[in-house]
Design a protein around this motif. Structure first.
Motif, PDB file in Angstrom:
ATOM      1  N   ARG A 258       0.848  -1.191   0.000  1.00 41.81           N
ATOM      2  CA  ARG A 258       0.000   0.000   0.000  1.00 41.81           C
ATOM      3  C   ARG A 258       0.885   1.242   0.000  1.00 41.81           C
ATOM      4  N   VAL A 259       0.471   2.227  -0.745  1.00 41.33           N
ATOM      5  CA  VAL A 259       1.126   3.533  -0.705  1.00 41.33           C
ATOM      6  C   VAL A 259       0.045   4.591  -0.521  1.00 41.33           C
ATOM      7  N   SER A 260       0.427   5.703   0.063  1.00 41.91           N
ATOM      8  CA  SER A 260      -0.528   6.778   0.309  1.00 41.91           C
ATOM      9  C   SER A 260      -0.100   8.038  -0.429  1.00 41.91           C
ATOM     10  N   LEU A 261      -1.028   8.613  -1.142  1.00 41.92           N
ATOM     11  CA  LEU A 261      -0.810   9.883  -1.816  1.00 41.92           C
ATOM     12  C   LEU A 261      -1.590  10.948  -1.053  1.00 41.92           C
ATOM     13  N   VAL A 262      -0.876  11.921  -0.505  1.00 39.54           N
ATOM     14  CA  VAL A 262      -1.511  13.004   0.244  1.00 39.54           C
ATOM     15  C   VAL A 262      -1.630  14.205  -0.684  1.00 39.54           C
ATOM     16  N   LEU A 275     -13.145  14.853  -6.336  1.00 35.14           N
ATOM     17  CA  LEU A 275     -13.300  13.416  -6.071  1.00 35.14           C
ATOM     18  C   LEU A 275     -13.408  12.557  -7.338  1.00 35.14           C
ATOM     19  N   PRO A 276     -14.262  12.904  -8.284  1.00 32.17           N
ATOM     20  CA  PRO A 276     -14.379  12.039  -9.465  1.00 32.17           C
ATOM     21  C   PRO A 276     -13.063  11.840 -10.200  1.00 32.17           C
ATOM     22  N   GLU A 277     -12.170  12.824 -10.083  1.00 32.63           N
ATOM     23  CA  GLU A 277     -10.914  12.743 -10.830  1.00 32.63           C
ATOM     24  C   GLU A 277      -9.949  11.742 -10.225  1.00 32.63           C
ATOM     25  N   TYR A 278      -9.904  11.652  -8.880  1.00 27.95           N
ATOM     26  CA  TYR A 278      -8.978  10.649  -8.337  1.00 27.95           C
ATOM     27  C   TYR A 278      -9.664   9.332  -7.995  1.00 27.95           C
ATOM     28  N   ARG A 279     -10.988   9.294  -8.008  1.00 27.85           N
ATOM     29  CA  ARG A 279     -11.678   8.011  -7.835  1.00 27.85           C
ATOM     30  C   ARG A 279     -11.476   7.100  -9.041  1.00 27.85           C
ATOM     31  N   GLN A 280     -11.252   7.702 -10.199  1.00 33.12           N
ATOM     32  CA  GLN A 280     -11.167   6.896 -11.425  1.00 33.12           C
ATOM     33  C   GLN A 280      -9.958   5.966 -11.432  1.00 33.12           C
ATOM     34  N   PHE A 281      -8.977   6.217 -10.566  1.00 32.26           N
ATOM     35  CA  PHE A 281      -7.782   5.371 -10.553  1.00 32.26           C
ATOM     36  C   PHE A 281      -7.882   4.239  -9.527  1.00 32.26           C
ATOM     37  N   LYS A 282      -9.104   3.992  -9.046  1.00 33.85           N
ATOM     38  CA  LYS A 282      -9.423   2.846  -8.199  1.00 33.85           C
ATOM     39  C   LYS A 282      -8.596   2.771  -6.910  1.00 33.85           C
ATOM     40  N   PRO A 283      -8.531   3.849  -6.152  1.00 35.78           N
ATOM     41  CA  PRO A 283      -7.866   3.745  -4.844  1.00 35.78           C
ATOM     42  C   PRO A 283      -8.682   2.860  -3.911  1.00 35.78           C
ATOM     43  N   ILE A 284      -8.035   2.342  -2.878  1.00 35.37           N
ATOM     44  CA  ILE A 284      -8.740   1.481  -1.928  1.00 35.37           C
ATOM     45  C   ILE A 284      -9.232   2.263  -0.714  1.00 35.37           C
ATOM     46  N   ALA A 285      -8.856   3.537  -0.600  1.00 33.58           N
ATOM     47  CA  ALA A 285      -9.364   4.409   0.464  1.00 33.58           C
ATOM     48  C   ALA A 285      -9.161   5.854   0.047  1.00 33.58           C
ATOM     49  N   ILE A 286     -10.139   6.703   0.404  1.00 28.36           N
ATOM     50  CA  ILE A 286     -10.033   8.140   0.137  1.00 28.36           C
ATOM     51  C   ILE A 286     -10.559   8.860   1.372  1.00 28.36           C
ATOM     52  N   GLU A 287      -9.670   9.510   2.102  1.00 27.70           N
ATOM     53  CA  GLU A 287     -10.030  10.176   3.348  1.00 27.70           C
ATOM     54  C   GLU A 287      -9.710  11.662   3.271  1.00 27.70           C
ATOM     55  N   GLY A 288     -10.648  12.487   3.689  1.00 26.56           N
ATOM     56  CA  GLY A 288     -10.430  13.920   3.660  1.00 26.56           C
ATOM     57  C   GLY A 288     -10.479  14.533   5.050  1.00 26.56           C
ATOM     58  N   LEU A 289      -9.760  15.628   5.251  1.00 22.39           N
ATOM     59  CA  LEU A 289      -9.848  16.371   6.505  1.00 22.39           C
ATOM     60  C   LEU A 289      -9.495  17.830   6.245  1.00 22.39           C
ATOM     61  N   GLU A 320      -5.258   6.200  -0.809  1.00 23.02           N
ATOM     62  CA  GLU A 320      -4.434   4.996  -0.641  1.00 23.02           C
ATOM     63  C   GLU A 320      -4.629   4.062  -1.833  1.00 23.02           C
ATOM     64  N   PHE A 321      -3.518   3.552  -2.339  1.00 17.87           N
ATOM     65  CA  PHE A 321      -3.541   2.603  -3.445  1.00 17.87           C
ATOM     66  C   PHE A 321      -2.957   1.277  -2.973  1.00 17.87           C
ATOM     67  N   GLY A 322      -3.531   0.197  -3.451  1.00 14.78           N
ATOM     68  CA  GLY A 322      -3.034  -1.127  -3.109  1.00 14.78           C
ATOM     69  C   GLY A 322      -2.695  -1.916  -4.364  1.00 14.78           C
ATOM     70  N   ALA A 323      -1.657  -2.738  -4.272  1.00 17.00           N
ATOM     71  CA  ALA A 323      -1.240  -3.544  -5.420  1.00 17.00           C
ATOM     72  C   ALA A 323      -0.363  -4.691  -4.933  1.00 17.00           C
ATOM     73  N   ASP A 324       0.091  -5.509  -5.867  1.00 16.08           N
ATOM     74  CA  ASP A 324       0.946  -6.643  -5.515  1.00 16.08           C
ATOM     75  C   ASP A 324       2.392  -6.218  -5.298  1.00 16.08           C
ATOM     76  N   THR A 325       2.798  -5.127  -5.942  1.00 11.98           N
ATOM     77  CA  THR A 325       4.177  -4.653  -5.809  1.00 11.98           C
ATOM     78  C   THR A 325       4.181  -3.150  -5.538  1.00 11.98           C
TER      79      THR A 325
END
Length: 960
Positions: A258-262, A275-289, A320-325
């Motif tokens: 997992r990696v996190s892009l802030v 939101l629609p712009e970064y949802r399209q890349f299939k992140p596994i979590a999107i948290e705002g504050l 947050e993005f998740g992958a095998d590598t």
């Protein structure tokens, strides 16, 4: 019930008080508490309640924010013993669990197979599966795999009238067979089918089509297109319909990396618009504050390191993005960055890509703990931010517009709020400065809530998107569903619970929003004289300190950090930091718990507190139970006689210097088996504990001899300055070799050691027995003596420092000293000059000789809480040692705690959590390192291995 179940039944004042509140604004004193040892005991207890027509409430972690886990009922706490993982099926990707299983416990078990249970609310370290099913919990990773509802395959349930059966998706032929079989189960299914048929059109048209619709009952799961799924229809009913006895849940693949892009945005609205712009890349979590949480943390001096690394902006989104590598996960993040950089409308966010797992955890902690840490107001003219309108959900594509409208509503009512949440699914959390302490404030709150509900419905949203309806939202559900569907939900409950005995007054047929307020207009403000000065940015006084506990229950976590060792050992709510805070709160109100400072229920709960200070740093709101305990005991023993152990262990600093004059006699009485048995009985200590052995010579005697023999200057570096070495009672009389090693290492680093003009004691053990007046006297003597030393200090490159070896003793100068002498400049000067041995050497850039040893490090609790472990880590790295820093919590001995006969089992249990197994598994040539006297005694007691102090290890490296 006691006759049938024995110790599982707790109808005493302490338990009723501890379970009267959760993390919401509400308080209802239960009839009693039952902590069943098994599912069979649960069933037997429910049968007794049914016989007496008594309402019941099943409770997990007790962290609900809408009031669904408090009620005037018999509360069943299933977290202690009904917590078995019955099966993990790797092939089917399912798990079979009892309702008391902790979310993280299941996730850890699933990770062995590369799987996970996806829902993970911020309380994942202590919430239970039963509670998550009751609440339909979600968490940040709902964008990956949905709410709890989508992850439940089947439930074994029991009705109040004793019927027990499995429910799940039901095909038409199976449904007809169940109905034809008759009986209570057949009647339930027949009535549910009839309910579905009558309300199907309304359900399809009135239920909002969003992922985070948590409000109301899941009647849509009875529709044919959803497979007449009775299990999922019961998810989110908050214990108002049936008890969950067991659950079969879905597991999903857990991303290996997992990696996190802030992302940094100019405001929270722009962050939501994108939101629609970064949802399209299939992140596994999107948290705002938004900025408000960050400002609150900054004002309290919290999470400064993490905040400093956030990218530029006034609102942030963690994607947050998740992958095998790592490469695959980073590629997804980089695609997102490139896409956002090419925006033609809206601001281009600043970015920070975080790949280090430890740093990712730290960033997520801002999100997970930030709201709780800022839940007390710093400004006395502004009410504390409250939960209550906490977690609405709308279509993510409309989130930005909704937030603008919601903020306008908040400002029109004169409130302040912070905005944060699970942006990927359009779920927004908000802590708002409602005034609940006046009738006018409550009336305004009601009006706001009605308008807020109407606003959400206009946006096609749900009043609850995560925390459920309970009492906080239930009154306004008709705005969302209409009266016809509300009647359908009431009917759904009657089908399951015709007598209204299951958690009555929640979700449907509910209490009003402003009923049962914990701190409403009737809340009593009590001003007590205290010996400690309870001062903080959020306000002063003992009551304000106790209010720090907002009920989020991080002290109930079973692994990681330090708090709460007594809870981990016992799994008893009243022995958690939260449980004790609740008892102190109730003591001040005098309703369930009376007696004030003489309260026996409070005394009993505090007796099991190890005073580890773990909560002082680990608790998001920094509840300081060690200080509360010492303050309480100081008043309690004004009218009560202290136990024998108080004289022997609490006053050790007074009698040890006398015994050290004749160490052979002291050791004869404490080390010879026949005499030792009698000595332990007289001293009130446990027989299976070994009493410490006095050294043949005190440190001061040996120090004087070594100085006269000039043995301290071997391999000495050029003199850079001098330090005052604080030699505690334990190093002075029991382990002088540690202090001598420290003197030699300090000289090797270029520092001359001086001692205070006379033998002094910090009084650390006194606090465990409430000897605060005596402790103050000792500190006054220290201030007077050391003030002269500091006055004689010649200004130079290295200011005079007080360097100590025992973390527990040095913590007095950083903590209790400032609370007993809050306005004394001498105390401020001393506290700012105090260093732990290792930290001082690191500060002076000391590089020890190379020493390639294998080292296992256990840090003392007070060190972790007040000083940290950077000193050990840096010095071990500099000397080339291969080391492991254990996440071992408390050792369990905790000063005098583990010597008490009533506490030794808890102490040993605490040691067995992590520390004892790790030491036993370490190779024989591994050096076990810990700075605490208690920790070394506990390791010797539990593993028969000797541990070394950092000073001894460095002296060994120096060849001293």
């Amino acid at each position: 019930m006691r006759a049938a179940l024995g110790p599982a039944v707790r109808f005493d004042a302490a338990h009723r008080a501890a379970y009267a509140s959760d993390a919401s604004n509400y308080r209802q004193t239960p009839i009693g508490v039952v902590v069943p040892a098994s599912i069979d005991e649960l069933i037997a207890a429910v049968a007794i309640c049914r016989h007496h027509n008594v309402p019941i409430l099943s409770r997990g972690g007790g962290t609900s924010m809408s009031g669904q886990t408090v009620n005037v009922a018999v509360v069943f706490d299933l977290s202690k013993s009904c917590n078995r993982i019955l099966d993990v099926n790797e092939t089917q990707r399912t798990a079979l669990v009892e309702p008391g299983v902790i979310c993280d416990t299941l996730r850890d078990a699933a990770e062995v197979y590369g799987l996970t249970f996806a829902p993970d609310p911020s309380t994942h370290s202590r919430c239970t599966l039963g509670g998550m099913i009751g609440n339909n919990s979600c968490g940040p990773h709902s964008v990956m795999a949905g709410k709890t509802l989508e992850n439940v395959e089947a439930l074994e349930v029991m009705t109040y009238d004793g019927e027990r059966f499995w429910v799940g998706p039901t095909f038409d032929d199976e449904l007809e067979a169940i109905i034809a079989a008759g009986g209570r189960r057949g009647q339930i299914y027949s009535d549910l089918k009839d309910l579905r048929d009558r309300y199907a059109t309304q359900i399809r048209t009135r239920f909002p089509d969003i992922r985070r619709r948590v409000s109301g009952f899941n009647l849509d799961q009875l529709l044919p297109e959803n497979g007449f799924n009775v299990a999922r229809a019961l998810v989110g009913t908050e214990g108002t319909c049936a008890l969950t006895v067991a659950a079969k849940v879905r597991l999903v693949p857990s991303p290996a990396v997992r990696v996190s892009l802030v992302l940094g945005f100019p405001d929270i609205y722009a962050a939501a618009d994108a939101l629609p712009e970064y949802r399209q890349f299939k992140p596994i979590a999107i948290e705002g504050l938004d900025r408000e949480i960050i400002r609150g943390l900054q004002a309290r001096g919290l999470r400064a390191g993490e905040i400093a690394m956030l990218p530029a902006g006034d609102a942030w989104v963690i994607v947050e993005f998740g992958a095998d590598t790592v490469e695959q996960a980073v590629a997804l993040a980089e695609q997102t960055v490139l896409s956002l950089a090419a925006r033609t409308t809206g601001p281009i966010p600043s970015t920070w890509l975080v790949t280090d797992p430890d740093m990712q955890k730290r960033i997520w902690l801002i999100r997970e703990t930030g709201a709780s840490a800022t839940q007390l107001s710093i400004d006395p003219t502004v009410p504390d931010p409250k939960v209550g309108w906490e977690d609405v959900a709308v279509d993510p594509d409309q989130l930005g517009d909704y937030l603008r409208a919601f903020q306008a509503l908040v400002e029109r009512y004169g409130y302040r709020t912070s905005l944060f949440g699970h942006f990927g699914d359009g779920c927004v959390h908000a802590r708002i400065t409602f005034d609940l302490t006046s009738a006018a404030g409550v009336s305004q709150w009601r009006n706001f809530t009605r308008e807020a509900a109407e606003l959400v419905v206009r946006y096609g949203g749900s009043l609850s998107g995560e925390h459920g309806d309970g009492q906080a939202k239930a009154e306004f559900l008709p705005i969302m569903f209409g009266e016809e569907l509300m009647e359908a939900m009431r009917e759904f409950k009657r089908i399951w619970d015709p007598q209204n005995r299951m958690n009555p007054g929640k979700v449907v047929q509910a209490y009003r929003l402003d009923d049962n307020l914990r701190m409403g207009p009737q809340y009593k403000v009590v001003n007590f004289h205290t010996r400690f000065a309870f001062r903080s940015a959020e306000g002063n006084g003992f009551q304000r300190a106790v209010e720090r506990c907002v009920g989020m229950g991080r002290c109930r976590s079973l692994t990681g950090s330090t708090m709460c060792p007594s809870y981990r050992a016992t799994r008893e709510e009243r022995y958690s930091t939260r449980g004790r805070s609740r008892l102190l709160w109730e003591m001040l109100q005098g309703d369930v718990v009376d007696g004030q400072w003489n309260s026996e229920p409070v005394k009993e709960a505090l007796d099991t507190c190890l005073s580890c200070k773990g909560c002082r740093s680990d608790c998001p709101t920094h509840v300081d139970m060690a200080t509360y305990k010492a303050e309480f005991l100081s008043h309690y023993y004004e009218t009560k006689r202290r136990p024998r152990q108080a004289l022997f262990m609490g006053r050790i600093g007074d009698w040890a210097p006398l015994a050290a004059k004749w160490p052979w006699m002291a050791n004869l009485l404490t080390q010879t088996p026949a005499f030792a048995t009698l000595a332990k009985r007289i001293a009130g200590t446990a027989q299976r504990r070994a009493l410490p052995r006095f050294a043949s010579q005190t440190f001061r005697t040996r120090f004087a001899e070594d100085r006269s023999n000039n043995t301290l200057n071997k391999s000495a570096a050029p003199l850079r300055g001098k330090v005052i070495l604080w030699v505690d009672t334990f190093c002075e009389h029991f382990h002088p070799e540690i202090a001598l090693a420290a003197v030699k290492v300090l000289r090797h680093a270029g520092f001359e050691t001086v001692l205070p003009a006379k033998l002094l004691c910090c009084g650390r053990p006194l606090y465990d027995f409430g000897y605060l007046d005596t402790a103050r006297e000792k500190l006054e003597a220290i201030l007077t003596t050391l003030a002269l030393e500091f006055a004689r200090d010649d200004p130079g490159d290295v200011p005079l420092a007080l360097v100590g070896l025992e973390p527990g003793c040095m913590s007095v100068f950083k903590d209790e000293l400032l609370k007993l002498f809050p306005d004394d400049p001498r105390a401020q000067r001393l506290a700012s000059s105090v260093w732990l041995f290792g930290d001082f050497l690191v500060e002076q850039n000391y590089v020890p000789p190379r020493f390639e040893a294998q080292v296992l490090v256990h840090a003392h609790c007070h060190q972790k809480s007040l000083f940290g472990t950077n000193g050990e880590r840096v010095l071990l790295e500099r000397m080339g040692a291969r080391f492991t820093l254990l996440d071992s919590g408390c050792c369990g001995l905790a000063g005098s705690f583990g010597f008490h006969p009533d506490h030794i089992d808890i102490a040993d249990n605490v040691g067995e959590q992590v520390l004892f197994p790790a030491v036993r598994q370490a190779s024989k040539d591994t050096i076990v390192l810990t700075n605490g006297f208690s920790c070394r005694e506990q390791i010797r007691h539990g593993t028969r291995r000797e541990a070394m102090h950092l000073a001894e290890l460095l002296a060994l490296a120096c060849g001293a």
